[in-house]
Each structure stands twice: as structure tokens, then as C-alpha cells.
Design a protein around this motif. Structure first.
Motif, PDB file in Angstrom:
ATOM      1  N   GLN A 185       0.876  -1.167   0.000  1.00 16.95           N
ATOM      2  CA  GLN A 185       0.000   0.000   0.000  1.00 16.95           C
ATOM      3  C   GLN A 185       0.913   1.216   0.000  1.00 16.95           C
ATOM      4  N   VAL A 186       0.685   2.118  -0.958  1.00 13.49           N
ATOM      5  CA  VAL A 186       1.524   3.304  -1.076  1.00 13.49           C
ATOM      6  C   VAL A 186       0.691   4.549  -1.351  1.00 13.49           C
ATOM      7  N   GLN A 187       1.274   5.676  -1.004  1.00  9.26           N
ATOM      8  CA  GLN A 187       0.847   6.979  -1.489  1.00  9.26           C
ATOM      9  C   GLN A 187       1.934   7.395  -2.468  1.00  9.26           C
ATOM     10  N   TYR A 188       1.573   8.046  -3.567  1.00 11.89           N
ATOM     11  CA  TYR A 188       2.606   8.434  -4.520  1.00 11.89           C
ATOM     12  C   TYR A 188       2.190   9.645  -5.337  1.00 11.89           C
ATOM     13  N   GLN A 189       3.205  10.291  -5.898  1.00 12.87           N
ATOM     14  CA  GLN A 189       3.029  11.366  -6.864  1.00 12.87           C
ATOM     15  C   GLN A 189       3.917  11.024  -8.049  1.00 12.87           C
ATOM     16  N   GLY A 190       3.388  11.104  -9.265  1.00 12.04           N
ATOM     17  CA  GLY A 190       4.150  10.824 -10.475  1.00 12.04           C
ATOM     18  C   GLY A 190       4.267  12.065 -11.342  1.00 12.04           C
TER      19      GLY A 190
ATOM     20  N   GLY B 161       7.584  18.546 -16.412  1.00 12.38           N
ATOM     21  CA  GLY B 161       7.394  18.769 -14.981  1.00 12.38           C
ATOM     22  C   GLY B 161       5.968  18.599 -14.509  1.00 12.38           C
ATOM     23  N   GLY B 162       5.099  18.115 -15.397  1.00 13.57           N
ATOM     24  CA  GLY B 162       3.691  17.975 -15.046  1.00 13.57           C
ATOM     25  C   GLY B 162       3.392  16.701 -14.278  1.00 13.57           C
ATOM     26  N   GLU B 163       2.495  16.829 -13.323  1.00  7.88           N
ATOM     27  CA  GLU B 163       2.039  15.657 -12.573  1.00  7.88           C
ATOM     28  C   GLU B 163       1.096  14.864 -13.466  1.00  7.88           C
ATOM     29  N   PHE B 164       1.349  13.560 -13.614  1.00  6.52           N
ATOM     30  CA  PHE B 164       0.464  12.732 -14.443  1.00  6.52           C
ATOM     31  C   PHE B 164      -0.424  11.823 -13.616  1.00  6.52           C
ATOM     32  N   ASP B 165      -0.069  11.612 -12.360  1.00  5.58           N
ATOM     33  CA  ASP B 165      -0.896  10.771 -11.492  1.00  5.58           C
ATOM     34  C   ASP B 165      -0.475  11.008 -10.055  1.00  5.58           C
ATOM     35  N   SER B 166      -1.424  10.882  -9.146  1.00  4.12           N
ATOM     36  CA  SER B 166      -1.123  11.043  -7.727  1.00  4.12           C
ATOM     37  C   SER B 166      -2.254  10.464  -6.897  1.00  4.12           C
ATOM     38  N   SER B 167      -1.897   9.599  -5.967  1.00  2.10           N
ATOM     39  CA  SER B 167      -2.908   9.088  -5.039  1.00  2.10           C
ATOM     40  C   SER B 167      -3.389  10.210  -4.123  1.00  2.10           C
TER      41      SER B 167
ATOM     42  N   HIS C 100      11.144   9.798 -19.271  1.00  3.30           N
ATOM     43  CA  HIS C 100      11.701   9.665 -17.930  1.00  3.30           C
ATOM     44  C   HIS C 100      10.616  10.141 -16.961  1.00  3.30           C
ATOM     45  N   LEU C 101      10.476   9.435 -15.856  1.00  7.70           N
ATOM     46  CA  LEU C 101       9.447   9.751 -14.875  1.00  7.70           C
ATOM     47  C   LEU C 101      10.068   9.869 -13.488  1.00  7.70           C
ATOM     48  N   VAL C 102       9.436  10.674 -12.644  1.00  7.32           N
ATOM     49  CA  VAL C 102       9.832  10.793 -11.246  1.00  7.32           C
ATOM     50  C   VAL C 102       8.620  10.426 -10.399  1.00  7.32           C
ATOM     51  N   PHE C 103       8.860   9.577  -9.404  1.00  7.00           N
ATOM     52  CA  PHE C 103       7.818   9.238  -8.441  1.00  7.00           C
ATOM     53  C   PHE C 103       8.335   9.545  -7.042  1.00  7.00           C
ATOM     54  N   VAL C 104       7.481  10.111  -6.220  1.00 11.97           N
ATOM     55  CA  VAL C 104       7.748  10.201  -4.789  1.00 11.97           C
ATOM     56  C   VAL C 104       6.778   9.211  -4.157  1.00 11.97           C
ATOM     57  N   VAL C 105       7.331   8.211  -3.478  1.00 16.74           N
ATOM     58  CA  VAL C 105       6.541   7.088  -2.970  1.00 16.74           C
ATOM     59  C   VAL C 105       6.658   7.013  -1.453  1.00 16.74           C
ATOM     60  N   ASP C 106       5.520   6.909  -0.784  1.00 21.22           N
ATOM     61  CA  ASP C 106       5.467   6.633   0.648  1.00 21.22           C
ATOM     62  C   ASP C 106       4.983   5.203   0.819  1.00 21.22           C
TER      63      ASP C 106
END
Length: 132
Positions: free
Chosen positions: A48-53, A59-65, A121-127
Motif C-alpha cells: 500500500q503506497v501513497q505516490y506522486q508521479g 514537470g507535469g504531474e500525471f498521477d497522484s494518489s 523519464h518519470l519521477v515518483f515520490v513514494v510513501d
């Protein structure tokens, strides 16, 4: 590549990441912002994660929980892109991690039109909330 995260350590709030592309990595780049102390995720676990992609190209966000209701999402690591599987494996519950995913470990030449272009290329911040 520079990844800036406004909120590095409060896992109750969205991270607010932004990117400045310069040199792009050829392989997965993993940076821990918070090292968790709970159970460790393995490549065959369900998490189970929270994330921002974020797309590196614009630099645009394409997905985020966080923006889709703010609730963690659950999935088996065996069923996601390699960058997610490899980047979350070894992470501990309660941690926050930045993943810079090159195209061959993401969505490759096919992308996910129109949201993710080909060879992105993608960046994710994952909790990591929980390992099941």
C-alpha cells in the motif's frame, strides 16, 4: 537532474515534488527522503503506497494518489513497471523515497498516451504505508 520535494518528511501530507531536467539517468535512481522502520518490501509483495508521479519532460504531474482521494493504493509489485518494483523493493514501511525512472524501466516506447509520452523519464515520490 534535480528533484525538489517541498515536504520531505511529513508523510501525512503530499510531497509537492518538482523536477529540473539536465542530465537524465540511464538506470533507476533511488533516493530515500525518510527511511522507514517497519516491514521491508520485497519484489513479490503486495504493498500500500501513497505516490506522486511527474513527467520529466514538462514537470507535469500525471498521477497522484494524493489528488485522487488521498487514500493509499494497493498493488502487487509483480504487476507494475520495473522502476516501481525495483524502486520499492528494499523500502521499509514508513519511508518516503524518490524514484527517477528511465524509459526502459517505465513505459518505454509505447508510453501511455496521452498522459505519458513515449520514451519518457518519470519521477515518483513514494510513501510505503504497508507491506502485505
Amino acid at each position: 537532474m534535480a528533484v525538489t520535494v517541498e515536504n520531505t518528511d511529513d508523510l501525512t501530507r503530499a510531497p509537492g515534488a518538482s523536477v529540473t531536467p539536465d542530465t537524465l539517468p540511464n538506470d533507476l535512481d533511488v533516493t530515500d527522503l525518510v527511511v522507514g522502520g517497519g516491514n521491508e518490501a520485497g519484489p513479490r509483495d503486495t504493498v500500500q503506497v501513497q505516490y506522486q508521479g511527474i513527467r520529466v519532460s514538462d514537470g507535469g504531474e500525471f498521477d497522484s494518489s494524493w489528488t485522487r482521494g488521498g487514500q493509499p493504493v494497493e498493488f502487487p509489485l509483480s504487476g507494475v513497471i520495473d522502476g516501481f518494483k525495483l524502486g520499492i523493493s528494499g523500502m521499509r514501511e514508513g519511508g518516503r523515497r524518490v524514484l527517477v525512472v528511465p524509459p526502459h524501466q517505465g513505459y518505454g516506447a509505447r508510453g501511455v498516451p496521452p498522459v505519458i509520452p513515449a520514451n519518457a523519464h518519470l519521477v515518483f515520490v513514494v510513501d510505503l504505508v504497508k507491506v502485505n
